[in-house]
Design a protein around this motif. Sequence first.
Motif, short mmCIF file in Angstrom:
data_model
loop_
_atom_site.label_atom_id
_atom_site.label_comp_id
_atom_site.label_asym_id
_atom_site.label_seq_id
_atom_site.Cartn_x
_atom_site.Cartn_y
_atom_site.Cartn_z
N GLY A 175 -20.39 70.89 -37.90
CA GLY A 175 -20.35 69.83 -38.92
C GLY A 175 -19.64 70.24 -40.19
O GLY A 175 -19.24 69.38 -40.98
N GLY A 176 -19.45 71.55 -40.40
CA GLY A 176 -18.73 71.99 -41.59
C GLY A 176 -17.26 71.61 -41.54
O GLY A 176 -16.68 71.21 -42.56
N ASP A 177 -16.64 71.72 -40.37
CA ASP A 177 -15.22 71.37 -40.24
C ASP A 177 -14.97 69.91 -40.57
O ASP A 177 -13.98 69.56 -41.23
N GLU A 178 -15.86 69.05 -40.11
CA GLU A 178 -15.66 67.61 -40.32
C GLU A 178 -15.87 67.21 -41.78
O GLU A 178 -15.20 66.29 -42.28
N GLN A 179 -16.78 67.85 -42.45
CA GLN A 179 -17.06 67.47 -43.83
C GLN A 179 -16.12 68.12 -44.83
O GLN A 179 -15.90 67.58 -45.92
N PHE A 180 -15.54 69.27 -44.46
CA PHE A 180 -14.70 70.00 -45.41
C PHE A 180 -13.29 70.26 -44.85
O PHE A 180 -12.63 71.19 -45.27
N TYR A 181 -12.87 69.43 -43.88
CA TYR A 181 -11.49 69.38 -43.41
C TYR A 181 -11.03 70.74 -42.88
O TYR A 181 -10.00 71.27 -43.29
N GLY A 182 -11.79 71.28 -41.93
CA GLY A 182 -11.49 72.62 -41.43
C GLY A 182 -10.52 72.68 -40.28
O GLY A 182 -10.01 73.76 -39.96
N TYR A 183 -10.25 71.55 -39.63
CA TYR A 183 -9.38 71.59 -38.46
C TYR A 183 -7.90 71.61 -38.88
O TYR A 183 -7.50 70.88 -39.79
N PRO A 184 -7.07 72.41 -38.21
CA PRO A 184 -5.64 72.45 -38.55
C PRO A 184 -4.96 71.08 -38.46
O PRO A 184 -3.96 70.86 -39.14
N ARG A 185 -5.49 70.18 -37.63
CA ARG A 185 -4.83 68.88 -37.48
C ARG A 185 -4.81 68.06 -38.76
O ARG A 185 -3.98 67.16 -38.90
N TYR A 186 -5.70 68.34 -39.70
CA TYR A 186 -5.67 67.60 -40.95
C TYR A 186 -4.34 67.81 -41.65
O TYR A 186 -3.71 66.86 -42.12
N ALA A 187 -3.90 69.05 -41.71
CA ALA A 187 -2.62 69.34 -42.35
C ALA A 187 -1.45 68.99 -41.44
O ALA A 187 -0.42 68.46 -41.90
N ARG A 188 -1.59 69.23 -40.14
CA ARG A 188 -0.48 68.99 -39.21
C ARG A 188 -0.12 67.51 -39.12
O ARG A 188 1.07 67.16 -39.10
N LEU A 189 -1.11 66.66 -39.05
CA LEU A 189 -0.81 65.23 -38.93
C LEU A 189 -0.13 64.71 -40.19
O LEU A 189 0.88 64.00 -40.13
N TRP B 242 5.12 59.59 -34.36
CA TRP B 242 6.19 58.87 -35.06
C TRP B 242 6.37 57.46 -34.53
O TRP B 242 6.84 56.57 -35.25
N GLN B 243 5.99 57.23 -33.28
CA GLN B 243 6.17 55.90 -32.69
C GLN B 243 5.03 54.94 -33.03
O GLN B 243 5.16 53.74 -32.84
N GLN B 244 3.90 55.47 -33.53
CA GLN B 244 2.75 54.64 -33.84
C GLN B 244 2.86 54.08 -35.25
O GLN B 244 3.35 54.75 -36.15
N GLY B 245 2.34 52.87 -35.42
CA GLY B 245 2.44 52.22 -36.72
C GLY B 245 1.15 52.15 -37.49
O GLY B 245 1.13 51.65 -38.62
N ASP B 246 0.04 52.62 -36.92
CA ASP B 246 -1.23 52.56 -37.63
C ASP B 246 -1.92 53.92 -37.56
O ASP B 246 -1.67 54.73 -36.67
N ARG B 247 -2.80 54.16 -38.53
CA ARG B 247 -3.42 55.48 -38.67
C ARG B 247 -4.30 55.85 -37.49
O ARG B 247 -4.34 57.01 -37.08
N ARG B 248 -5.05 54.88 -36.98
CA ARG B 248 -5.95 55.21 -35.87
C ARG B 248 -5.16 55.71 -34.67
O ARG B 248 -5.52 56.72 -34.04
N SER B 249 -4.06 55.05 -34.34
CA SER B 249 -3.26 55.48 -33.19
C SER B 249 -2.59 56.82 -33.46
O SER B 249 -2.45 57.65 -32.55
N GLN B 250 -2.17 57.04 -34.70
CA GLN B 250 -1.58 58.35 -35.05
C GLN B 250 -2.61 59.46 -34.91
O GLN B 250 -2.32 60.53 -34.36
N TYR B 251 -3.80 59.20 -35.38
CA TYR B 251 -4.88 60.19 -35.26
C TYR B 251 -5.20 60.45 -33.79
O TYR B 251 -5.31 61.61 -33.36
N GLU B 252 -5.34 59.39 -33.01
CA GLU B 252 -5.73 59.57 -31.62
C GLU B 252 -4.64 60.29 -30.83
O GLU B 252 -4.95 61.06 -29.91
N THR B 253 -3.39 60.05 -31.15
CA THR B 253 -2.32 60.80 -30.51
C THR B 253 -2.48 62.29 -30.79
O THR B 253 -2.23 63.15 -29.93
N THR B 254 -2.92 62.62 -31.98
CA THR B 254 -3.11 64.02 -32.38
C THR B 254 -4.22 64.69 -31.58
O THR B 254 -4.09 65.86 -31.17
N VAL B 255 -5.31 63.99 -31.31
CA VAL B 255 -6.48 64.63 -30.70
C VAL B 255 -6.54 64.50 -29.19
O VAL B 255 -7.32 65.19 -28.53
#
Length: 619
Positions: free
Chosen positions: A368-382, A423-436
């Motif tokens: 739960g620490g990663d989710e609350q304090f942005y610990g995953y590398p994907r936060y910066a990568r996306l 890059w092909q997605q136009g909304d944040r949810r789809s961009q996030y889901e492509t990442t994960v």
Amino acid sequence: MCRIAGFWDRDGDEATAIAMRDALAAGGPDGCGLFWQPARGLALGHRRLAILDLSVAGHQPMTFGDMATAYTGEIYNFREIRRELAAKGYTFTSETDTEVLLKGFHSWGLDVLARCRGMWAFALWDGDRLWLVRDALGVKPLYYRYTDGRLAFASELKAFFHYPRFQPEIDPDALTSYLQYGYVRAPRSIWQGVSQVLPGEALCWGSDGTFTRHRYWDVLTHLQQGEQERAAWLARPAAELEAELTAQLQEAFALRLVADVPVGVFLSGGTDSSLVAALLQERGTSPLKTFTIGFVDGTDEAPAARAIAQHLGTAHAELYCTEAEAQAIVPLLPEVYDEPLADSSVIPTVLLARWVRSQVTVALSADGGDEQFYGYPRYARLQGALRYPRWLGRLGQPPPWVWLVLSRRVNLREKYAKLQGIWQQGDRRSQYETTVRHFLDADLQAVGRAGTGPSAGDDPELSWPHFMAWQDIEGFLAGDILPKVDRATMHVALEGREPFLDRVLVEYTSRLPPEFKYPSGQSKYRLRRILGQRLPLSLLKPGKVGFGAPIAAWLRGALQPLCREYLDPTRLQREGWFCPQTVQQWQADLRAGRTQDGQKLWSLLVFQLWQERWGGCGR
């Protein structure tokens, strides 16, 4: 901590209730009980893992008047609520949180949960209605099947195999979800007709046939509140907020020590678990018990954990395993995880839980620490990927020799496919889901499953870090991280606790602005500052090192016999779930070093192992 199972079925019988209950005996070896009303066909079954009030007074199901509950979990502040109820005239015959929950529900109804700090899943009969309730963050699991006016429920899916109306048919959409994410996203389960109670949800069935669904808590509400309060938060001195955050963490962590049995902490050498150990050790009068697993011939985080434990003065213990010992766990995973879970870190988690149970009955982790304090590398990568122009998503694939040369060390082809998808997605949810996602739509189609396209859903007004935290908490945390720990610990009757997932703490951290928690994109900035006041940060293991296994290397080597058996083309053709030609090609690419991506093959192997154990039908 315990396990529960039961039903409300006019044609149900006591023998069925007992069989469902006892299918979960591994998670509740200290006792069992059954509330049975044959006239209604109502059964609440309970298997006990004794943590509070080890006497018979803590036996469940527990009754009060015409009410009854089968409950699993812990309410850490139950004594405070008990005093409030005592002032209203309630008396108590045990020292359990179960009795407090039951009488609190009698007094306040569902509103009792606003007073509770802890984790839970429970079935409660209030004399006229049956409630199924799950804790705010989804630490404890709860499944149900409701068909033709008949309800069955259980902590784990294996109990449904003892319910005569259950037919084990794989849900094709759930299988697609599993491939995409590595787990089945709630509210689905892998089985058709069986659903998960959502985190923060209460379901209610009435004697008159009515059904109501209550979402009594969700993290989005608090993230949105934080956005509205952003200016007020930022107007306060950072030092003042940091001191306030420290006090919140200290309180939440200390609550997790409430127990009448020995308690320990999983210590990985990373920021989160080190902070849990540091804050708890500084408040204690005796050394905290800490535990670490290391691998003799693989990634080893034990030295960092050992140095931190020595600095803090904990009573530290280490378990060293060989890769062969870790690999031997793989065929046994379906016994622990009765729903497929493709997170390779289940392997060390199972090994660690098995060993720690020989030392303590309760173990604290730092999820739960990663989710609350942005610990995953994907936060910066996306966010970095989105700085590039979108027209890059229209570029075609480079010549095959490019992948042949460049993909021998990194998953370049897979990373490029994800970038194009973002890059092909136009909304944040789809961009996030492509990442994960592990399987993009092209991968699903190649393996014989239908692609799903962009995901539909709300896009509330949240900053990017808050938006990703919301998605991670409701998705990855609830669907992967928490089930991973819960099944591994409960399989050996070890109670796992999550200090970072205290509801009050999460409400507070969700309101804190990203500028405070994540300045200039520095993940876990505030946690590291708080920890740095207690130990040299140079002792921490470097970077964000996962707890997973080197799956690609294993699939090329020691796991080849399993691959040959379970990913055999004839077998795949007969079962009908996956395209044999694609799976063969993926295996050949991995063996030849044309890719370093073992995750997709691992997902398929885990599913195949699971399917053989639990008897799912082919398509």
